[in-house]
Motif scaffolding. Structure first.
Motif: not given
Length: 389
Positions: A107-109, A141-143, A299-301, A305-308
């Motif tokens: 849940d902290v992710l 998962v990060s997104r 590219a990941s970064y 960033c594009a996801d705000d």
């Protein structure tokens, strides 16, 4: 997004450390083995619930200790949250947010997002498909943190279905295999749909980033490769992918029973990396492999960033591995980031323009070999020297 504070207790080599942080660049400089990488590894663990160096949690706990604690205070759009993780090998880990226990650690992710570039990233190009699948799933998962549950459900079903298949040679009862096929296809379809969407977003960004850091090399490309077919040839919806998986499972049923392994699903897939008309693995030079790994992280970064949600950028002892052009490209991105954590063995490894706040990680001799972290703070942070950084 930035970290305001990072604290650890009995984590790796660190007995107890409490590090204040600010937006901008923070550099940890010190020799290998001093513990600098252990601190940024702790930050990455808060973001992903995993380490970029080891596959299990046991090595994260300082030798002789029962558990490790990692605590991070994260500031995002003016809101401050403190995540505390208790890592106990052999038992379920526990988590708190602002001192309140959470039902599930995952849940902290999403509270902290990081992009970490480390020497281990060379395995993204030269390693086996599992390295690239993990890269995709961690970024997914990060997104979208909900995919942590999808991945956990898929892994659980995969283990149970694989165990059932292994009983076939001993005359085991396979009457429930159809049921497990349905579970595997359902969770696998959702995970596969997420990966395909992710690759569609990151592939063009990686191609651009590679051209920036390796302009004289052939063009780079990334494509998802599944047992069901090439990624750009597959349907996009989870329901359609579920149906395809069920059909393929039925087609290979006999082979699976004979071999006792699961032959269909996202666990068999790969992110295919290419340079020009050929595969990158086995053909890319050492420099090109580094450039491609760097391009995937850049590219990941940019995708995050594009996801705000601008992630914390962690650069773990990588500048010494890069040539001048790639150092310059990475430093250019780092200078624009809200927060950057950098580790380096010597000050000369840190490019100009990334001076920021600097701490020196060294070793003392009081009470045995010890490390001390000194810098523009009045308190001294100490650790017991342990696993090399």
């Amino acid at each position: 997004m930035h970290l305001r504070r990072l604290a650890v207790a009995d984590f790796r080599s660190w007995e107890d450390a409490d590090l204040p942080l600010e937006p901008g660049v923070t550099v940890l400089v010190g020799p290998n083995g001093a513990g600098k990488t252990n601190l940024v590894e702790a930050a990455g663990y808060v973001a992903t619930l995993g380490s970029h160096r080891v596959a299990t949690d046991a090595p994260l706990v300082r030798r002789g200790a029962e558990r490790a604690i990692v605590r991070a205070t994260v500031v995002h759009h003016g809101r401050e949250l403190t995540v505390e993780l208790e890592i106990t090998p052999g038992r379920a880990n526990r988590a708190r947010v602002n001192r309140a226990p959470v039902a599930k650690v995952r849940d902290v992710l999403g509270i902290l997002r990081t992009v970490l570039f480390a020497p281990e990233d060379l395995a993204l190009v030269r390693g086996d498909p599992g390295e690239r699948r993990a890269f995709l799933d961690d970024l997914l998962v990060s997104r979208f943190p909900r995919y942590a549950g999808v991945r956990a459900d898929y892994d659980r079903v995969l283990r149970q279905r694989s165990a059932l298949l292994k009983t076939a040679r001993a005359g085991g009862d396979l009457r429930t295999l159809d049921v497990w096929d349905g579970h595997l296809a359902r969770h696998g379809g959702v995970l596969l749909a997420g990966r395909l969407e992710l690759v569609a977003g990151i592939a063009p960004l990686a191609a651009v980033a590679f051209a920036e850091v390796a302009p004289t090399s052939e063009a780079a490309a990334a494509r998802y490769r599944s047992a069901l077919g090439a990624g750009d040839e597959l349907p996009a919806t989870a329901a359609e992918l579920e149906a395809l998986m069920l059909d393929e499972l039925a087609r290979v049923r006999r082979q699976e029973v004979e071999r006792g392994v699961c032959l269909v699903g996202p666990h068999r897939d790969d992110l295919e990396l290419r340079l020009g008309d050929g595969p990158a693995k086995g053909y890319a030079s050492h420099g090109e492999s580094w450039a491609l790994a760097l391009a995937l992280r850049l590219a990941s970064y940019r995708l995050l960033c594009a996801d705000d949600v601008e992630p914390v950028l962690i650069l773990d002892d990588v500048f010494a591995e890069l040539d001048t052009r790639r150092r310059r490209a990475l430093a250019g991105v780092a200078r624009t980031a809200e927060q950057v954590l950098v580790t380096a063995a010597v000050p000369e490894d840190v490019p100009e323009g990334l001076d920021g706040t600097r701490y020196t990680v060294g070793r003392g001799e009081d009470d045995g070999p010890r490390s001390v972290l000194t810098g523009p703070v009045t308190s001294e942070l100490e650790s017991v020297a342990g696993r090399s950084s």
